[in-house]
Design an enzyme around this catalytic site. Structure first.
Site, PDB file in Angstrom:
ATOM      1  N   PRO A   1      91.786  41.239 -15.137  1.00  0.00           N
ATOM      2  CA  PRO A   1      92.496  39.969 -14.940  1.00  0.00           C
ATOM      3  C   PRO A   1      92.296  38.952 -16.083  1.00  0.00           C
ATOM      4  O   PRO A   1      92.882  37.889 -16.059  1.00  0.00           O
ATOM      5  CB  PRO A   1      91.937  39.430 -13.625  1.00  0.00           C
ATOM      6  CG  PRO A   1      90.689  40.168 -13.391  1.00  0.00           C
ATOM      7  CD  PRO A   1      90.792  41.469 -14.091  1.00  0.00           C
ATOM      8  N   TYR A  55     100.083  35.698 -24.007  1.00  0.00           N
ATOM      9  CA  TYR A  55      99.660  34.994 -22.795  1.00  0.00           C
ATOM     10  C   TYR A  55     100.866  34.439 -22.028  1.00  0.00           C
ATOM     11  O   TYR A  55     100.906  34.555 -20.803  1.00  0.00           O
ATOM     12  CB  TYR A  55      98.703  33.848 -23.155  1.00  0.00           C
ATOM     13  CG  TYR A  55      97.930  33.304 -21.964  1.00  0.00           C
ATOM     14  CD1 TYR A  55      98.357  32.159 -21.301  1.00  0.00           C
ATOM     15  CD2 TYR A  55      96.781  33.938 -21.508  1.00  0.00           C
ATOM     16  CE1 TYR A  55      97.662  31.661 -20.207  1.00  0.00           C
ATOM     17  CE2 TYR A  55      96.072  33.448 -20.411  1.00  0.00           C
ATOM     18  CZ  TYR A  55      96.525  32.304 -19.772  1.00  0.00           C
ATOM     19  OH  TYR A  55      95.837  31.829 -18.681  1.00  0.00           O
ATOM     20  N   HIS A 108     101.395  24.523 -17.453  1.00  0.00           N
ATOM     21  CA  HIS A 108     100.279  24.420 -18.407  1.00  0.00           C
ATOM     22  C   HIS A 108     100.773  24.782 -19.803  1.00  0.00           C
ATOM     23  O   HIS A 108     101.330  25.859 -20.013  1.00  0.00           O
ATOM     24  CB  HIS A 108      99.132  25.355 -17.998  1.00  0.00           C
ATOM     25  CG  HIS A 108      98.269  24.798 -16.922  1.00  0.00           C
ATOM     26  ND1 HIS A 108      96.937  25.061 -16.830  1.00  0.00           N
ATOM     27  CD2 HIS A 108      98.564  23.976 -15.882  1.00  0.00           C
ATOM     28  CE1 HIS A 108      96.422  24.424 -15.784  1.00  0.00           C
ATOM     29  NE2 HIS A 108      97.390  23.767 -15.181  1.00  0.00           N
ATOM     30  N   LYS A 140      97.611  39.110 -16.486  1.00  0.00           N
ATOM     31  CA  LYS A 140      98.801  39.961 -16.658  1.00  0.00           C
ATOM     32  C   LYS A 140      99.179  40.763 -15.413  1.00  0.00           C
ATOM     33  O   LYS A 140     100.318  41.215 -15.307  1.00  0.00           O
ATOM     34  CB  LYS A 140      98.568  40.949 -17.812  1.00  0.00           C
ATOM     35  CG  LYS A 140      98.565  40.319 -19.177  1.00  0.00           C
ATOM     36  CD  LYS A 140      99.881  39.622 -19.488  1.00  0.00           C
ATOM     37  CE  LYS A 140      99.654  38.250 -20.081  1.00  0.00           C
ATOM     38  NZ  LYS A 140     100.823  37.380 -20.043  1.00  0.00           N
ATOM     39  N   TYR A 162      88.469  29.728 -20.605  1.00  0.00           N
ATOM     40  CA  TYR A 162      87.906  31.079 -20.657  1.00  0.00           C
ATOM     41  C   TYR A 162      86.638  30.992 -21.501  1.00  0.00           C
ATOM     42  O   TYR A 162      86.708  30.638 -22.684  1.00  0.00           O
ATOM     43  CB  TYR A 162      88.881  32.047 -21.312  1.00  0.00           C
ATOM     44  CG  TYR A 162      90.126  32.356 -20.518  1.00  0.00           C
ATOM     45  CD1 TYR A 162      91.219  31.484 -20.508  1.00  0.00           C
ATOM     46  CD2 TYR A 162      90.224  33.534 -19.780  1.00  0.00           C
ATOM     47  CE1 TYR A 162      92.366  31.782 -19.787  1.00  0.00           C
ATOM     48  CE2 TYR A 162      91.372  33.835 -19.054  1.00  0.00           C
ATOM     49  CZ  TYR A 162      92.438  32.949 -19.067  1.00  0.00           C
ATOM     50  OH  TYR A 162      93.571  33.242 -18.347  1.00  0.00           O
TER      51      TYR A 162
HETATM   52  P1  FAS Z   1      99.507  44.752  -4.385  1.00  0.00           P
HETATM   53  O1  FAS Z   1      98.271  45.580  -4.363  1.00  0.00           O
HETATM   54  O2  FAS Z   1      99.398  43.265  -4.448  1.00  0.00           O
HETATM   55  O3  FAS Z   1     100.410  45.063  -3.094  1.00  0.00           O
HETATM   56  C1  FAS Z   1     100.545  46.385  -2.622  1.00  0.00           C
HETATM   57  C2  FAS Z   1     100.870  46.295  -1.137  1.00  0.00           C
HETATM   58  O4  FAS Z   1     101.091  47.626  -0.639  1.00  0.00           O
HETATM   59  C3  FAS Z   1      99.723  45.705  -0.312  1.00  0.00           C
HETATM   60  O5  FAS Z   1     100.197  44.708   0.545  1.00  0.00           O
HETATM   61  C4  FAS Z   1      99.172  46.901   0.454  1.00  0.00           C
HETATM   62  O6  FAS Z   1      98.668  46.547   1.720  1.00  0.00           O
HETATM   63  C5  FAS Z   1     100.395  47.788   0.572  1.00  0.00           C
HETATM   64  N1  FAS Z   1     100.077  49.214   0.730  1.00  0.00           N
HETATM   65  C6  FAS Z   1      99.092  49.918   0.123  1.00  0.00           C
HETATM   66  N2  FAS Z   1      99.130  51.207   0.527  1.00  0.00           N
HETATM   67  C7  FAS Z   1     100.179  51.324   1.394  1.00  0.00           C
HETATM   68  C8  FAS Z   1     100.731  52.403   2.148  1.00  0.00           C
HETATM   69  N3  FAS Z   1     100.214  53.622   2.067  1.00  0.00           N
HETATM   70  N4  FAS Z   1     101.796  52.141   2.939  1.00  0.00           N
HETATM   71  C9  FAS Z   1     102.336  50.886   3.008  1.00  0.00           C
HETATM   72  N5  FAS Z   1     101.857  49.824   2.324  1.00  0.00           N
HETATM   73  C10 FAS Z   1     100.780  50.049   1.528  1.00  0.00           C
HETATM   74  N6  FAS Z   1      96.017  39.627 -11.362  1.00  0.00           N
HETATM   75  C11 FAS Z   1      96.017  38.509 -12.127  1.00  0.00           C
HETATM   76  O7  FAS Z   1      96.959  38.308 -12.905  1.00  0.00           O
HETATM   77  N7  FAS Z   1      94.959  37.616 -12.043  1.00  0.00           N
HETATM   78  C12 FAS Z   1      93.906  37.805 -11.168  1.00  0.00           C
HETATM   79  O8  FAS Z   1      92.977  36.998 -11.107  1.00  0.00           O
HETATM   80  C13 FAS Z   1      93.889  38.946 -10.350  1.00  0.00           C
HETATM   81  N8  FAS Z   1      92.869  39.164  -9.454  1.00  0.00           N
HETATM   82  C14 FAS Z   1      92.877  40.310  -8.679  1.00  0.00           C
HETATM   83  C15 FAS Z   1      91.841  40.579  -7.745  1.00  0.00           C
HETATM   84  C16 FAS Z   1      91.862  41.755  -6.971  1.00  0.00           C
HETATM   85  C17 FAS Z   1      90.744  42.032  -5.976  1.00  0.00           C
HETATM   86  C18 FAS Z   1      92.906  42.685  -7.135  1.00  0.00           C
HETATM   87  C19 FAS Z   1      92.925  43.978  -6.328  1.00  0.00           C
HETATM   88  C20 FAS Z   1      93.928  42.432  -8.045  1.00  0.00           C
HETATM   89  C21 FAS Z   1      93.933  41.238  -8.821  1.00  0.00           C
HETATM   90  N9  FAS Z   1      94.953  40.951  -9.722  1.00  0.00           N
HETATM   91  C22 FAS Z   1      94.975  39.844 -10.492  1.00  0.00           C
HETATM   92  C23 FAS Z   1      96.035  41.826  -9.875  1.00  0.00           C
HETATM   93  C24 FAS Z   1      97.005  41.534  -8.737  1.00  0.00           C
HETATM   94  O9  FAS Z   1      97.424  40.197  -8.812  1.00  0.00           O
HETATM   95  C25 FAS Z   1      98.114  42.544  -8.867  1.00  0.00           C
HETATM   96  O10 FAS Z   1      98.586  42.656 -10.192  1.00  0.00           O
HETATM   97  C26 FAS Z   1      99.248  42.247  -7.943  1.00  0.00           C
HETATM   98  O11 FAS Z   1      98.749  42.116  -6.641  1.00  0.00           O
HETATM   99  C27 FAS Z   1     100.246  43.388  -8.074  1.00  0.00           C
HETATM  100  O12 FAS Z   1     101.116  43.293  -7.014  1.00  0.00           O
HETATM  101  P2  FAS Z   1     101.672  44.645  -6.292  1.00  0.00           P
HETATM  102  O13 FAS Z   1     102.092  45.603  -7.332  1.00  0.00           O
HETATM  103  O14 FAS Z   1     102.631  44.168  -5.273  1.00  0.00           O
HETATM  104  O15 FAS Z   1     100.388  45.316  -5.612  1.00  0.00           O
HETATM  105  C1  PHB Z   2      93.246  32.715 -11.354  1.00  0.00           C
HETATM  106  O1  PHB Z   2      93.552  31.505 -11.286  1.00  0.00           O
HETATM  107  O2  PHB Z   2      92.926  33.385 -10.349  1.00  0.00           O
HETATM  108  C2  PHB Z   2      93.256  33.396 -12.708  1.00  0.00           C
HETATM  109  C3  PHB Z   2      93.788  32.709 -13.796  1.00  0.00           C
HETATM  110  C4  PHB Z   2      93.807  33.329 -15.046  1.00  0.00           C
HETATM  111  C5  PHB Z   2      93.291  34.613 -15.175  1.00  0.00           C
HETATM  112  C6  PHB Z   2      92.774  35.299 -14.075  1.00  0.00           C
HETATM  113  C7  PHB Z   2      92.757  34.683 -12.829  1.00  0.00           C
HETATM  114  O3  PHB Z   2      93.294  35.207 -16.397  1.00  0.00           O
END
Ligand code: FAS
Ligand code: PHB
Length: 390
Positions: A293, A385, A72, A297, A201
């Protein structure tokens, strides 16, 4: 049992770190609390910075991404009925982002880990880091009801916001900074074509909306909702109607509706823990920081941490130097705080705050007017971005 680096968490942070360290010949063990299927069932991020794509390519995990990822070169802002395209390529000297779901990144990383033969233990319960302030840390966990333990040189806490790693650090040794937003995002994933070829957005008086996608046939939409809302309170028609109300008429007319294959609410918060290193324990990704989100980032910041940490650990094992591990926290935090600012500013611009004063609403109008009139302002947004340099 002994491993050079134990990684807690098999999300994107842990798996990408494991891939880069394994590639450098460093012996790692990944411990994941959930099952493989549960980790892959999470629907989260969708936009990858070119730095993140580069790291995945370096790790040898970018083949499907190269085939299926959507490059994109811009995105649109809708604000108070006005439509403003942010031309990423023109504003950043040719850079872009790639739309490719976090679920697919995680799947590719898991498949790569399995093919490498490097160990990952799923369903590892009660994972606990020990003695990381000294020279001989170790990690314990329960596996199929059996107590397990491994010694190691270093522990990487990649276990997310609710993980055990940050929780294991004494309160006196850590400082946290937090802003909880008074709203959430209701997200819907549906097998319908996107309403636009680029992300939109939308900042509307009824609330924020985001039009994203996973492919030419799978769309990802979000609408701002109350922080205490629940997906079950929204019928499919309620969601589609509210989404279209918040979009410009052209985009609204192109929304194709269909039954959600996933519907969930994500809370929005800004959070940073300082420092990100405690002796031989390092925090990376959501274990150390959370961004709303809005700026896409979260996943990309996690990749930035992994870049710094993997380079530091490879330098330690290959050159015997501790310079990188000693610099890790400060280097990572400098980039983290810039992303926190960007995500907070875009969230403040595009969301409706019930507590906003008339002056604050005028500030939102003025912020958008500045973006519409100033190429310099659009360049700052675009550079953040696509991703600030590592
Ligand atoms: P994660 O949370 O992805 O992974 C951590 C891992 O550790 C998980 O698999 C968990 O099960 C495991 N874990 C936890 N506790 C543990 C323990 N005690 N022992 C062993 N394992 C354990 N980012 C965006 O850029 N755009 C979005 O739209 C977006 N939407 C999101 C929606 C939600 C609901 C959440 C929670 C986050 C969102 N994020 C988004 C942010 C997300 O993408 C994170 O930045 C990304 O998952 C970060 O990755 P990790 O640091 O690996 O953490
Ligand atoms: C998504 O595609 O899930 C998405 C994209 C851009 C954002 C947040 C979420 O800023």
């Amino acid at each position: 049992m002994r491993h050079q680096v134990v990684i807690i968490g098999a999300g994107p942070s842990g798996l990408l770190l494991g891939a880069l360290l394994h590639q450098a010949g460093i012996d790692t063990l990944i411990l994941e609390r959930q099952s493989r299927e549960h980790v892959l069932s999470r629907i989260r991020a969708g936009v990858l910075e070119d730095g993140t794509v580069g790291l995945l390519r370096k790790a040898g995990v970018a083949e499907r991404l190269a085939r299926e990822g959507l490059v994109h070169e811009g995105f649109a802002l809708n604000f108070a009925g006005r439509h403003l395209r942010i031309d990423l390529r023109a504003l950043t000297g040719g850079r872009s982002v790639t739309v490719y779901g976090q679920t697919e990144v995680t799947r590719d990383l898991m498949d790569h880990r399995a093919a490498s033969g490097a160990p990952v233990i799923f369903d590892a319960r009660d994972v606990t880091p020990h003695d990381f302030e000294g020279p001989n840390p170790h990690v314990t966990w329960t596996e199929d009801g059996q107590a397990r333990r491994t010694a190691c040189d270093f522990i990487a806490g990649c276990d997310g916001y609710h993980g055990a790693s940050r929780a294991s650090v004494p309160a006196r040794a850590i400082e946290t900074f937090e802003r909880v937003y008074p709203f959430g995002w209701l997200g819907v994933l549906a097998d319908v074509p996107p309403c636009s070829h680029e992300l939109i957005y939308a900042g509307h008086e009824r609330g924020f909306a985001l039009c994203s996608m996973r492919s030419a046939t799978r769309s990802r939409y979000y609408v701002q909702c109350r922080a205490d809302d629940h997906p079950a309170r929204w019928t499919d028609d309620m969601f589609w109607d509210e989404l279209r109300r918040r979009l410009d008429p052209v985009a609204a007319a192109h929304v194709v509706t269909g039954p959600p294959i996933e519907k969930s609410i994500a809370p929005l918060r800004s959070f940073v823990a300082e420092p990100m290193r405690f002796g031989r324990l390092f925090l990376a990704g959501d274990a150390a920081h959370i961004v709303p989100p809005t700026g896409a980032k979260g996943l990309n910041l996690a990749a930035g941490d992994v870049h710094y940490l993997s380079e530091a650990l490879v330098e330690y094992y290959q050159d015997g130097s501790e310079a990188g591990i000693n610099a890790y926290s400060a280097r990572a935090l400098e980039r983290v705080w810039k992303a926190e600012r960007f995500s907070w500013s875009l969230t403040t611009l595009l969301h409706r705050f019930d507590t906003s004063t008339p002056f604050e609403r005028r500030m939102q109008d003025a912020e958008f007017a500045l973006l519409a009139s100033s190429e310099a302002a659009r360049r700052v947004l675009a550079e953040n971005y696509v991703g600030l340099p590592y």
